[in-house]
Each structure stands twice: as structure tokens, then as C-alpha cells.
Motif scaffolding. Structure first.
Motif, short mmCIF file in Angstrom:
data_model
loop_
_atom_site.label_atom_id
_atom_site.label_comp_id
_atom_site.label_asym_id
_atom_site.label_seq_id
_atom_site.Cartn_x
_atom_site.Cartn_y
_atom_site.Cartn_z
N LYS A 137 -24.28 -13.53 -15.14
CA LYS A 137 -23.34 -12.81 -14.69
C LYS A 137 -21.91 -13.08 -14.05
O LYS A 137 -22.08 -13.62 -13.08
CB LYS A 137 -23.32 -11.47 -15.16
CG LYS A 137 -24.16 -10.48 -15.84
CD LYS A 137 -23.95 -8.81 -15.70
CE LYS A 137 -24.59 -8.52 -16.44
NZ LYS A 137 -25.29 -6.75 -16.42
N MET A 175 -18.99 -13.88 -18.21
CA MET A 175 -19.67 -14.64 -19.08
C MET A 175 -21.13 -14.39 -19.18
O MET A 175 -21.40 -14.93 -17.99
CB MET A 175 -18.96 -16.04 -18.39
CG MET A 175 -17.46 -16.05 -19.49
SD MET A 175 -16.74 -17.60 -18.24
CE MET A 175 -16.75 -17.17 -17.23
N ASP A 179 -21.09 -18.67 -23.00
CA ASP A 179 -19.49 -18.82 -22.49
C ASP A 179 -19.53 -19.29 -21.08
O ASP A 179 -18.00 -20.26 -21.52
CB ASP A 179 -19.24 -17.20 -22.62
CG ASP A 179 -19.14 -16.81 -23.97
OD1 ASP A 179 -19.16 -17.60 -25.24
OD2 ASP A 179 -18.97 -15.35 -23.72
N GLU A 220 -27.04 -16.85 -28.56
CA GLU A 220 -25.24 -17.21 -28.38
C GLU A 220 -24.30 -16.26 -27.46
O GLU A 220 -24.76 -15.47 -27.73
CB GLU A 220 -25.19 -16.77 -29.93
CG GLU A 220 -23.81 -17.04 -30.88
CD GLU A 220 -23.75 -16.35 -32.57
OE1 GLU A 220 -22.64 -16.35 -32.99
OE2 GLU A 220 -24.75 -16.05 -32.75
N GLY A 221 -23.29 -16.98 -27.38
CA GLY A 221 -22.52 -15.97 -26.34
C GLY A 221 -21.18 -15.54 -27.45
O GLY A 221 -21.62 -15.23 -28.76
N ARG A 222 -19.92 -15.10 -27.14
CA ARG A 222 -19.15 -13.99 -27.80
C ARG A 222 -17.75 -14.56 -27.69
O ARG A 222 -17.55 -14.41 -28.60
CB ARG A 222 -18.16 -12.28 -26.74
CG ARG A 222 -20.00 -11.62 -26.60
CD ARG A 222 -19.20 -10.67 -25.85
NE ARG A 222 -18.57 -10.40 -26.70
CZ ARG A 222 -17.95 -9.68 -25.71
NH1 ARG A 222 -18.29 -8.32 -24.70
NH2 ARG A 222 -16.51 -8.48 -26.45
N LEU A 223 -17.35 -15.68 -27.11
CA LEU A 223 -16.22 -16.05 -26.34
C LEU A 223 -15.93 -17.22 -27.86
O LEU A 223 -14.19 -17.23 -28.19
CB LEU A 223 -15.64 -16.85 -25.58
CG LEU A 223 -15.79 -16.11 -24.23
CD1 LEU A 223 -15.35 -16.70 -22.95
CD2 LEU A 223 -14.52 -15.14 -24.14
N ALA A 225 -16.54 -17.30 -31.03
CA ALA A 225 -15.68 -16.08 -32.13
C ALA A 225 -14.95 -15.97 -32.19
O ALA A 225 -13.96 -15.19 -33.42
CB ALA A 225 -17.00 -15.80 -32.55
N ASP A 226 -14.46 -15.98 -30.95
CA ASP A 226 -12.64 -15.19 -30.78
C ASP A 226 -11.81 -15.52 -30.48
O ASP A 226 -10.73 -15.33 -29.60
CB ASP A 226 -12.83 -13.60 -29.80
CG ASP A 226 -14.08 -12.40 -29.51
OD1 ASP A 226 -14.27 -12.60 -31.04
OD2 ASP A 226 -14.39 -12.09 -28.55
N THR A 251 -7.63 -6.51 -34.04
CA THR A 251 -9.53 -6.53 -34.02
C THR A 251 -9.18 -5.77 -32.42
O THR A 251 -9.01 -5.22 -31.36
CB THR A 251 -9.53 -8.03 -33.27
OG1 THR A 251 -9.00 -8.68 -32.13
CG2 THR A 251 -8.96 -9.11 -34.59
N ALA A 253 -11.79 -6.38 -30.79
CA ALA A 253 -11.95 -6.97 -29.17
C ALA A 253 -11.01 -7.32 -28.52
O ALA A 253 -10.71 -6.97 -27.23
CB ALA A 253 -12.67 -7.94 -29.19
#
Length: 359
Positions: A137, A175, A179, A220-223, A225-226, A251, A253
Motif C-alpha cells: 500500500k 496504490m 498501480d 491487476e490494478g485500478r488506475l 482503467a481510470d 462515474t 470513482a
């Protein structure tokens, strides 16, 4: 306990084979950095730099919860309340250490397992080999305590793709491994249960030989896709406009990011945005650290740092009373004072920028 004893207990040092191992050892405080610890690390790096038997330096954190949660902000809170100069002295040495890590002539392998925040990023993410795990993290959460990303954090975030660094700097959100890799704060993913074997193997082999045996693909991360809404919203010129764009993005997020930002110190948010934009034009890490030192010293005399630490760490009521309380009340002059020259108190680092290393 004497300062020497404290240093020996809070930073454990050993060498084995071709590697030297440095363990931050304040597990009850999530290995938060004290001034004594910074000096101990710096002294060790000096010794190992000139020791031909040491080919690689490995840094890790004790306790299994994280490498380092940051600086000792309880001490910073006490110093800021009393109007002292201990925090400025701590940052001076800490930022010098951050710059030294970035240009260290031997592989500096940071095992960024668990919580790695604030000063923990500074002591790891400037290294030449940065390892994250599924438990990592990684964050620069300073705006939540009325402070501004430091330890070279604005340098690292300014180099992140698109506006990802602006998003991370303003919101302070952590993160995960993927990420951190995407944003350039880490280099490799290694499963947490493989770290002991990796560390042990470095005693016998070169980094370039050891890493391929342990590196895996990160979850897989999140950023990624954003990116579309992040790059659009955070490209705005002001924090107010960033928030407006986030709320209009449509959205969940983006709306959550706006709400997160609005809970932070308005002054810290505006100074952070200015610091990130300035960092893009300053050049090497040393120049950015010099800017961060001005900003950090200015924060000591601003009300939000004491109040933010009180609310989040000391009393833990999670209800900071920011002053000014809104973004609209923070003017250009309020932001500009954080970047004012310090005269004789300036931090002046070497002109040489961090060198590229092949590890």
C-alpha cells in the motif's frame, strides 16, 4: 537509552556474502522514521559504499506490516506546536538521504511490502530496484494532515503518466502493486512469501541474476482503467476546477475522488497542486527536494499541520478544523508563501542529478 543504543535498536544492520541488509525496526510505530534512524541509515550507506565486499544493499521493515509508514509525525506535531526547529533539522538530513539513495552507486533493493507511505516512499522509491508485493500500500497521504508530499514525492508523482500523480497527490489514496508499477514508484512485483528467498539469494548472486527467479506479474490494478477521467479532470488549472470536473464526470470513482479531496486541508491541496506543477519544470530530484524543504518549513508555522495531526493521529476524532476552511478562502498569496526563499536556511543539494543505473 543513549542515542547510540536507540540507533542500533531502531535500524538493524548486517552483512552476509555479497549483500548488506538494513532493517527498519520500530514495528509498533510501523517503522516510522526518527532523526536518529535517518542518520543511522546514512552512516551505513557510507560504510557500505566504500566496502568492496558489499555489492548490493537491501532495505526492509520489521514486523510484517510494512516497510515504513512515514516520518514520526507525533514528534513533528510537538515541534510545530512549540515553534521548535527539530523538524526542519530532521527534514534537512532526510531529504539529503533521499537524494543520496537516488544516486547510490550500488544496487539499492527496497522491499516495499505492506504499508509504504510518506517517508517510507522517500527511503525506498528513489532506489534502483523497487519491489512491491500483493500486500503493498504505497501512498503520499500528506494532504490529510495539512501537509504536502515531500521526500521527493512531488518529483516522483510529477513523473507519473498523465495526471495520475496529481490524483494521487491530492487524494492521498494508496496504490497497490500494479498501480505503483504503472506510476513509476516501483519496478518489479514479487509475491510476499518469496521475499525471504529473494533477500537470501542476493547474498550469493548479482541482482540481475537473482531477480528473474522471483519476479512475477502483478495482480491487476485500478488506475489504468481510470486514466480517461483522471487525465481529463486533473488537467485543470485549479483545485476547484478539478473538483468540479470530478463531480461532473459521471462515474462513481470520480465522485469518490472529489469527496476525498474535499475532506483534505484546502491550503495543503492548493500548495500540493502548485508544487507538482512546479516540479515538472525544476529538473533533477535535488532541485525538487530543495523546493519541498521550503514548503515543509513553511508548513510548520501554518495552522493546518498541527490541526491535521491532532485530528488524525493524536486525538483521532477524524474531524479536522481547517483554517481557512474552504478552497475559495485560500488565495494566491497564501500559496506563494510556501515557496518563498529561506535565505541562510535554504537546503542546498549537490548539482549532480541521480544517475541511471542498470539494475
Amino acid at each position: 537509552m543513549t542515542p547510540t543504543d536507540e540507533a542500533a535498536d531502531s535500524v538493524l544492520l548486517r552483512t552476509e556474502g555479497r549483500a548488506a541488509y538494513l532493517t527498519l525496526n520500530r514495528p509498533k510505530a510501523l517503522n516510522a522514521l526518527s532523526h536518529t534512524m535517518v542518520r543511522r541509515v546514512d552512516e551505513a550507506l557510507t560504510t557500505w559504499e566504500h566496502d568492496p565486499a558489499v555489492e548490493t544493499v537491501v532495505i526492509t521493515g520489521a514486523g510484517g506490516r510494512g516497510l515504513c509508514a512515514g516520518g514520526d509525525i507525533r514528534s513533528i506535531h510537538a515541534d510545530a506546536r512549540s515553534g521548535g526547529d527539530a523538524s526542519a533539522a530532521f527534514w534537512r538530513d532526510e531529504y539529503r538521504l533521499n537524494a543520496r539513495i537516488a544516486r547510490y552507486p550500488k544496487p539499492y533493493v527496497a522491499l516495499m511490502d505492506g504499508i509504504v507511505m510518506g517517508g517510507g516512499v522517500g527511503i525506498s522509491a528513489h532506489g534502483s530496484v523497487r519491489i512491491v508485493t500483493e500486500r503493498s500500500k504505497v501512498a503520499m497521504p500528506e494532504t490529510g494532515i495539512g501537509f504536502v508530499p515531500d521526500v521527493g514525492g512531488t518529483y516522483l508523482l510529477a513523473l507519473a503518466p498523465g495526471e495520475l500523480g496529481t490524483h494521487l497527490g491530492l487524494t492521498g489514496v494508496p496504490m497497490g502493486a500494479a498501480d505503483a508499477l504503472l506510476c513509476g514508484l516501483a519496478d518489479h512485483f514479487v509475491p510476499a512469501d518469496a521475499l525471504p528467498a529473494l533477500a537470501a539469494d542476493l547474498a550469493a548472486g548479482a541482482v540481475s541474476d537473482v531477480l528473474p527467479r522471483h519476479v512475477r506479474e502483478a495482480p491487476e490494478g485500478r488506475l489504468a482503467a481510470d486514466r480517461e477521467w483522471i487525465d481529463h479532470c486533473y488537467a485543470a488549472d485549479t483545485v476547484e476546477e478539478i473538483v468540479d470536473r470530478l463531480l461532473a464526470a459521471g462515474t462513481p470513482a470520480a465522485k469518490e475522488a472529489a469527496e476525498t479531496i474535499l475532506a483534505k486541508s484546502p491550503t495543503a491541496l492548493k500548495v500540493t497542486l502548485a508544487a507538482l506543477r512546479r516540479a515538472r519544470d525544476l529538473g533533477p530530484l535535488e532541485r525538487v527536494l530543495e523546493q519541498e524543504y521550503r514548503v515543509s518549513c513553511a508548513a510548520l508555522s501554518a495552522p493546518d499541520l498541527v490541526e491535521g495531526i491532532r485530528a488524525q493521529v493524536i486525538e483521532k476524532d477524524r474531524a479536522p478544523r481547517w483554517s481557512p476552511a474552504t478552497l475559495a478562502e485560500v488565495g494566491e498569496a497564501d500559496v506563494a508563501r510556501f515557496f518563498a526563499p529561506l535565505g541562510a536556511r535554504e537546503l542546498s543539494l549537490a548539482d549532480n542529478a541521480p544517475q541511471e543505473v542498470p539494475w
